[in-house]
Write a protein that holds these residues in place. Structure first.
Motif, short mmCIF file in Angstrom:
data_model
loop_
_atom_site.label_atom_id
_atom_site.label_comp_id
_atom_site.label_asym_id
_atom_site.label_seq_id
_atom_site.Cartn_x
_atom_site.Cartn_y
_atom_site.Cartn_z
N UNK A 1 0.90 -1.05 0.00
CA UNK A 1 -0.11 -0.04 -0.07
C UNK A 1 0.80 1.19 -0.09
N UNK A 2 1.97 1.24 0.70
CA UNK A 2 2.97 2.50 0.68
C UNK A 2 3.44 2.69 -0.74
N UNK A 3 3.98 1.49 -1.40
CA UNK A 3 4.32 1.60 -2.77
C UNK A 3 3.60 2.02 -3.51
N UNK A 4 2.15 1.63 -3.66
CA UNK A 4 1.17 1.92 -4.39
C UNK A 4 0.64 3.49 -4.11
N UNK A 5 0.56 3.92 -2.99
CA UNK A 5 0.26 5.12 -2.60
C UNK A 5 1.14 6.23 -3.07
N UNK A 6 2.44 6.12 -2.72
CA UNK A 6 3.52 6.97 -3.25
C UNK A 6 3.81 7.02 -4.93
N UNK A 7 3.53 5.76 -5.37
CA UNK A 7 3.59 5.87 -6.76
C UNK A 7 2.60 6.64 -7.63
N UNK A 8 1.19 6.59 -7.15
CA UNK A 8 -0.09 7.23 -7.49
C UNK A 8 0.37 8.86 -7.29
N UNK A 9 1.00 9.07 -6.25
CA UNK A 9 0.93 10.58 -5.91
C UNK A 9 2.05 11.30 -6.70
N UNK A 10 3.17 10.35 -6.89
CA UNK A 10 4.37 11.08 -7.78
C UNK A 10 3.84 10.91 -9.29
N UNK A 11 3.41 9.71 -9.56
CA UNK A 11 3.01 9.90 -10.98
C UNK A 11 2.04 11.05 -11.55
N UNK A 12 1.25 11.45 -10.78
CA UNK A 12 0.14 12.43 -11.01
C UNK A 12 1.01 13.73 -11.26
N UNK A 13 2.36 13.62 -11.07
CA UNK A 13 2.92 15.15 -11.36
C UNK A 13 3.76 15.08 -12.80
N UNK A 14 3.39 16.24 -13.14
CA UNK A 14 4.05 16.23 -14.80
C UNK A 14 5.58 16.13 -15.01
N UNK A 15 6.09 16.24 -13.82
CA UNK A 15 7.85 16.43 -13.74
C UNK A 15 8.50 15.05 -13.19
N UNK A 16 7.54 14.15 -12.91
CA UNK A 16 8.02 12.95 -12.06
C UNK A 16 7.58 11.67 -12.82
N UNK A 17 8.23 10.76 -13.04
CA UNK A 17 8.06 9.54 -13.60
C UNK A 17 8.34 8.50 -12.85
N UNK A 18 7.58 7.60 -12.32
CA UNK A 18 7.99 6.45 -11.43
C UNK A 18 8.21 5.27 -12.40
N UNK A 19 9.60 4.85 -12.54
CA UNK A 19 10.13 3.98 -13.50
C UNK A 19 10.24 2.56 -12.71
N UNK A 20 10.00 2.57 -11.41
CA UNK A 20 10.19 1.18 -10.93
C UNK A 20 9.77 0.88 -9.50
N UNK A 21 9.41 -0.09 -8.99
CA UNK A 21 9.00 -0.29 -7.76
C UNK A 21 9.80 -1.75 -7.32
N UNK B 1 9.51 11.19 6.78
CA UNK B 1 8.73 10.53 7.40
C UNK B 1 7.61 9.77 6.48
N UNK B 2 7.15 8.55 6.62
CA UNK B 2 6.23 7.97 5.83
C UNK B 2 4.84 8.87 5.85
N UNK B 3 4.82 9.40 7.10
CA UNK B 3 3.44 10.39 7.16
C UNK B 3 3.47 11.73 7.05
N UNK B 4 4.49 12.07 6.13
CA UNK B 4 4.62 13.57 5.78
C UNK B 4 3.53 13.80 5.09
N UNK B 5 3.20 15.30 4.97
CA UNK B 5 2.16 15.68 3.74
C UNK B 5 2.58 15.45 2.38
N UNK B 6 1.72 15.51 1.71
CA UNK B 6 1.90 15.01 -0.01
C UNK B 6 2.87 16.47 -0.32
N UNK B 7 2.58 17.46 0.11
CA UNK B 7 3.32 18.65 -0.34
C UNK B 7 4.87 18.49 -0.17
N UNK B 8 5.34 17.95 1.07
CA UNK B 8 6.43 17.54 1.77
C UNK B 8 7.32 16.52 0.96
N UNK B 9 6.31 15.44 0.70
CA UNK B 9 7.03 14.41 -0.24
C UNK B 9 7.38 15.07 -1.52
#
Length: 239
Positions: free
Chosen positions: A26-46, A121-129
């Motif tokens: 769930x952590x991997x999937x959640x981070x991947x979804x948040x990051x992939x939604x950004x135009x300047x970030x590409x999740x290339x692997x997990x 920290x894993x529970x950091x706000x999205x903006x901080x990630x």
């Protein structure tokens, strides 16, 4: 979720390539979804563990690896060492941003010595990630969050034997380089340093390059550690 490799061909220039290594699906999937939604970030692997993370990192050449600290098998610290200090013939060295739910611990000091670029920290706000990934990809250490500041202060405080050696090395810096080092250690960005010193940001970058070369540092985080070890900055100093 099993190990995934989402590498895409023809990644747009300027896009930050990220690999996520965490044993929790769930952590991997959640981070991947948040990051992939950004135009300047590409999740290339997990990857679900350190060994798989090293393999994916070597294959996909990410700019940043989000690395969980505690995982079964090869933990995040060992995996970070493999990525940051590759064997002969392997030239790619990504930036490593450690993910943790824990407070100060001995492994953190080892990670700083290994050359990781920061902690989040894993529970950091999205903006901080998102900020963390962009800052680390740009070549800066992640110094703003309080967890990293405390870690660096505590790490430097554990190495009093190096105080004399580092103070002697300060003598090789120019007054302006010393001033820039002080401001870096207090957590200021290049833009903030430029504003405070009333110079161009490119001038600050030039000073940073010279500081890294003179002090034989790998990155901005090691410059901060040096500043604390030498006594140039103390834990009581605050921006």
């Amino acid at each position: 979720m099993s190990q995934q490799d989402g590498a895409r061909s023809g990644t747009t220039a300027g896009v930050i390539r990220v690999v996520i290594v965490d044993d929790q699906d769930m952590v991997r999937s959640g981070f991947a979804a948040l990051l992939s939604a950004q135009s300047d970030i590409d999740v290339v692997g997990e990857a679900p563990d350190g060994a798989a993370g090293v393999e994916v990192g070597r294959r996909t050449h990410p700019d940043v690896v989000l690395m969980d600290v505690r995982m079964p098998g090869m933990n995040g610290l060992e995996a970070a060492r493999h990525l940051l200090h590759p064997p002969p013939g392997v030239t790619h060295r990504p930036k490593v941003l450690m993910l943790t739910t824990f407070d100060l611990d001995d492994y953190v000091h080892e990670a700083l010595a290994a050359g990781v670029s920061g902690f989040l920290l894993k529970d950091s706000p999205v903006a901080e990630l998102l900020h963390a990934v962009r800052v680390v990809a740009a070549g800066d250490a992640l110094l703003s969050p309080s967890v990293t500041r405390r870690l660096i202060e505590d790490y430097a405080g554990r190495r009093p034997a190096r105080r004399r050696e580092t103070r002697l090395r300060l003598n090789g810096l120019t007054p302006r380089e010393t001033e820039v080092l002080y401001l870096v250690a207090r957590g200021l960005s290049n833009t903030e340093i430029a504003g405070q010193l009333v110079v161009a940001e490119q001038t600050v970058k030039t000073h940073m390059t010279r500081l890294i070369a003179k002090l034989d540092a790998r990155d901005r985080a090691q410059l901060v550690i040096f500043a604390y070890e030498s006594g140039l900055v103390s834990p009581e100093d605050r921006p």
